[in-house]
Each structure stands twice: as structure tokens, then as C-alpha cells.
Enzyme design. Structure first.
Site, PDB file in Angstrom:
ATOM      1  CE  LYS A 221      -8.726  37.670  10.343  1.00  0.00           C
ATOM      2  NZ  LYS A 221      -8.280  38.557  11.738  1.00  0.00           N
ATOM      3  NE  ARG A 255     -15.197  38.940  13.934  1.00  0.00           N
ATOM      4  CZ  ARG A 255     -15.394  39.094  12.207  1.00  0.00           C
ATOM      5  NH1 ARG A 255     -13.940  38.078  12.010  1.00  0.00           N
ATOM      6  NH2 ARG A 255     -15.546  39.829  11.631  1.00  0.00           N
TER       7      ARG A 255
END
Length: 279
Positions: A221, A255
Site C-alpha cells: 500500500k 491479507r
């Protein structure tokens, strides 16, 4: 809670579980979308499973900052051919969606978990999950993907995210969804600045103490790019490091894009902390 009820599966939370990402969108922030090639998508899902994924997470609509919503028929066109192929592989399959019509079709196709970025705020979605045996991950998001990163503001990000998640838990319980089927996700990068993300990360232990398993998804991210200065394709080390820190702070589900590397790191951590890695 040590057991997650996830469709027909009962997953022990005695060690962190790995959720392997299978991205079916053409506009993924991580450049790994496989929207128009079912065989490649299924092969990638198999690769994630063989690498050690405990759960497969299939997403057919991008929720990256600035994303344009995908129509339900297009989302289903991308999703169903892959879901039908992987639903009988012996692991839970999560579907990353908030649309009731997509949830309904996914339940019929064998989904075991829904990863809902809207926190199951749609009553029709709530009813569908209640009437199924699927688990649900309720996530915090400020705003909508299209504009959530323009100017996110909080008085106290940890308290506000915690209160929101507890409110959604109460809604789930009141609707009749068993607590053993509920997962919480603080929503890193969803309407949050780097400082907000870091504050939430530092507070993971406290967030986990509310009594529900935490899912943490920070793989590749922007927050990791801001910290390291690296582009998406150079964030493997940062992603693994963040996953390990999340696990140490009590995250029960990680995740990730890079399952094998994360699993190796978990093995090392468990061997050092416990003397052995528990499969």
C-alpha cells in the site's frame, strides 16, 4: 475467540492466517489485475494456495483511491467464472464486495466469507450474510473510494475507528449474525493519511482486545511507499515487515499479495518465539 466460523470451515486462530489476494480488476493499484483472463486468474489463485494461503480473497471491483465504481453485472462477469473454479479447493474463499446482488450470486457459487469495505451498512447485504453461513469482515472507511484520500480528518482516529467497528459489530449481532462469524478491519489507506495509518497500526493490540479477530491489509500500500520511497513493485520487504509487526500486535488474518514470503517470515517468527512453527 479462537475459532472463526467461515462457511463450512472452522478456522483456528491460534496462529495468524494468510489471506492470499486474487485480483480480478483491470485498474488495481498493485498492477496485478487479471480481469479478462480466467485461466491466468485461476492459476494465480492456485499459486497463492500452493504458497500457503489459508484463505483466498477474490476481488472484482477496485477500491483503490480514486477508483470508479464497477457495475454489478461487470463485477459478476469477472468474478463468477473464477469463483466457480476455486470454491471446491478445500479452503475458504472470500469475496471482496459490498453489493447484495454480488453477494447472493457468490453464496450460490460457494463463497465462505465477505470482505465488505462499507462495513455491511446495506441492510440487504446484512440479511444475506445473516441467512447464510458465511463470515463477514467489516471494515472502516471514511468516505468513498473515489474521494476518500482527498482530505481525511479525525479528532482521534483510533477512538473513531474503534467506535465505528464496535457499532457495526452491534448491528451484526442484532441482525442475528453470530459473533464467531465476524472479523474487523481498521481499513488502512481507506480515508486515512499516513499519520492516521501509523496511529492505527500502533493501536492494533488495543483494537484486538475488543474480542474479535483483526484482519490487517497493508500489503504494497501507499503508506509503505511513503515510508520507504519505493514504487509498488519494490514494496515486498516493507510488506512482509508490516505483516510481521501486525502479527506481533495480535492480527489474526494478514491479507497479502506475497504469500510465500510472508509465510516464511511467520515461520521464522514462530520458531524464535515458540520453538516451532505450528502448521
Amino acid at each position: 475467540m479462537s475459532i472463526l466460523h467461515c462457511g463450512r470451515f472452522r478456522l483456528s486462530l491460534d496462529r495468524p492466517l494468510l489471506m492470499g489476494i486474487v485480483n480480478l480488476t483491470p485498474d488495481s493499484f498493485s498492477s496485478d489485475g487479471l480481469s479478462n483472463d480466467v485461466e491466468r486468474a485461476v492459476a494465480h489463485a492456485r499459486h497463492q494456495l500452493d504458497a500457503g494461503a489459508d484463505i483466498l480473497d477474490i476481488g472484482a471491483e477496485s477500491s483503490r483511491p480514486g477508483a470508479i465504481p464497477t457495475q454489478a453485472d461487470e463485477e459478476l462477469r469477472r468474478l463468477l467464472p473464477v469463483l466457480h473454479r476455486v470454491a471446491d479447493w478445500g479452503v475458504p474463499v472470500s469475496v471482496d464486495t459490498y453489493k447484495p446482488i454480488v453477494m447472493r450470486e457468490a453464496i450460490a457459487a460457494g463463497a465462505s466469507l465477505f470482505n465488505d469495505i462499507t462495513g455491511l451498512r446495506d441492510q440487504a447485504s446484512m440479511d444475506l450474510v445473516r441467512d447464510s453461513d458465511c463470515a463477514v469482515c467489516v471494515m472502516h472507511m471514511q468516505g468513498e473510494p473515489g474521494g476518500m484520500q482527498q482530505a481525511p480528518r479525525y479528532e482521534n482516529v483510533v477512538a473513531e475507528v474503534r467506535d465505528y467497528l464496535l457499532d457495526r459489530v452491534d448491528a451484526c449481532l442484532q441482525a442475528g449474525i453470530a459473533r464467531e462469524r465476524v472479523i474487523l478491519d481498521p481499513g488502512f489507506g481507506f480515508g486515512k493519511t499516513l499519520d492516521h495509518n501509523l496511529a492505527l497500526f500502533r493501536a492494533l493490540t488495543a483494537l484486538g482486545e475488543v474480542g474479535y479477530p483483526l484482519l490487517v491489509g497493508v500489503s504494497r500500500k501507499t503508506m509503505l511507499g511513503a515510508i520507504t520511497g519505493r514504487a509498488v513493485d519494490g514494496r515486498l520487504s516493507a510488506s512482509v515487515a508490516a505483516a510481521m509487526l501486525a502479527a506481533q500486535k495480535g492480527a489474526k488474518i494478514l491479507r497479502v499479495h506475497d504469500v510465500a514470503a510472508t509465510r516464511d517470515a511467520l515461520k521464522v517468527m514462530a520458531a524464535i518465539e515458540q520453538g516451532a512453527f505450528c502448521e
